[in-house]
Design a protein around this motif. Structure first.
Motif, PDB file in Angstrom:
ATOM      1  N   VAL A  37       0.976  -1.291   0.031  1.00  0.00           N
ATOM      2  CA  VAL A  37      -0.135  -0.052   0.070  1.00  0.00           C
ATOM      3  C   VAL A  37       1.082   1.215   0.256  1.00  0.00           C
ATOM      4  N   TYR A  38       0.517   2.265  -0.741  1.00  0.00           N
ATOM      5  CA  TYR A  38       1.099   3.518  -0.614  1.00  0.00           C
ATOM      6  C   TYR A  38       0.202   4.601  -1.095  1.00  0.00           C
ATOM      7  N   GLU A  39      -0.544   5.154  -0.169  1.00  0.00           N
ATOM      8  CA  GLU A  39      -1.332   6.116  -0.289  1.00  0.00           C
ATOM      9  C   GLU A  39      -1.002   7.667   0.047  1.00  0.00           C
ATOM     10  N   VAL A  40      -1.300   8.385  -1.050  1.00  0.00           N
ATOM     11  CA  VAL A  40      -0.946   9.905  -0.539  1.00  0.00           C
ATOM     12  C   VAL A  40      -2.361  10.872  -0.664  1.00  0.00           C
ATOM     13  N   GLY A  41      -2.256  11.637   0.663  1.00  0.00           N
ATOM     14  CA  GLY A  41      -3.539  12.529   0.663  1.00  0.00           C
ATOM     15  C   GLY A  41      -3.263  13.744   1.207  1.00  0.00           C
ATOM     16  N   VAL A  42      -4.371  14.445   0.916  1.00  0.00           N
ATOM     17  CA  VAL A  42      -4.213  15.860   1.609  1.00  0.00           C
ATOM     18  C   VAL A  42      -5.589  16.389   2.279  1.00  0.00           C
ATOM     19  N   VAL A  50       1.076  17.135   3.139  1.00  0.00           N
ATOM     20  CA  VAL A  50       0.933  15.862   2.445  1.00  0.00           C
ATOM     21  C   VAL A  50       1.064  14.809   3.418  1.00  0.00           C
ATOM     22  N   TYR A  51      -0.059  13.886   3.287  1.00  0.00           N
ATOM     23  CA  TYR A  51       0.113  12.745   4.275  1.00  0.00           C
ATOM     24  C   TYR A  51       0.299  11.474   3.436  1.00  0.00           C
TER      25      TYR A  51
END
Length: 100
Positions: A37-42, A50-51
């Motif tokens: 899993v590699y997820e990027v969020g704001v 950036v998370y």
């Protein structure tokens, strides 16, 4: 045992979207190197932050991924966009209610 990392990076003012674009650039070699899993969020309440959530087959797989050319290139490209405020919480994953 799987391994995880939850973290956040603060971009220089106004540079968040550039950072997100670098972090979300397609890298199929991550999956073959043990990234699950590699997820990027704001979150608009923290507009320059950036998370990132990562799950790996192991901590060793994560360390080894830092030697992949496209990963190294992305890191070098992203570094100038960061203001230095980074948080990282690394952990061994012990279970999930989603898996038997």
């Amino acid at each position: 045992m799987t391994w995880g990392n939850m973290g956040s990076l603060r971009a220089m003012p106004g540079r968040r979207d550039e950072l997100v674009a670098i972090l979300t650039r397609y890298k199929p070699e991550l999956a073959t190197s043990g990234c699950l899993v590699y997820e990027v969020g704001v979150n608009e309440t923290t507009p320059d932050r950036v998370y990132v959530l990562e799950v790996w087959e192991s901590a060793d797989a994560h360390r080894a991924s830092l030697g992949i050319g496209s990963v190294r290139e992305g890191l070098h490209e992203a570094l100038p966009l960061l203001d230095g405020d980074m948080v990282s919480m690394k952990f061994d994953i012990t279970g999930s209610p989603l898996t038997p």
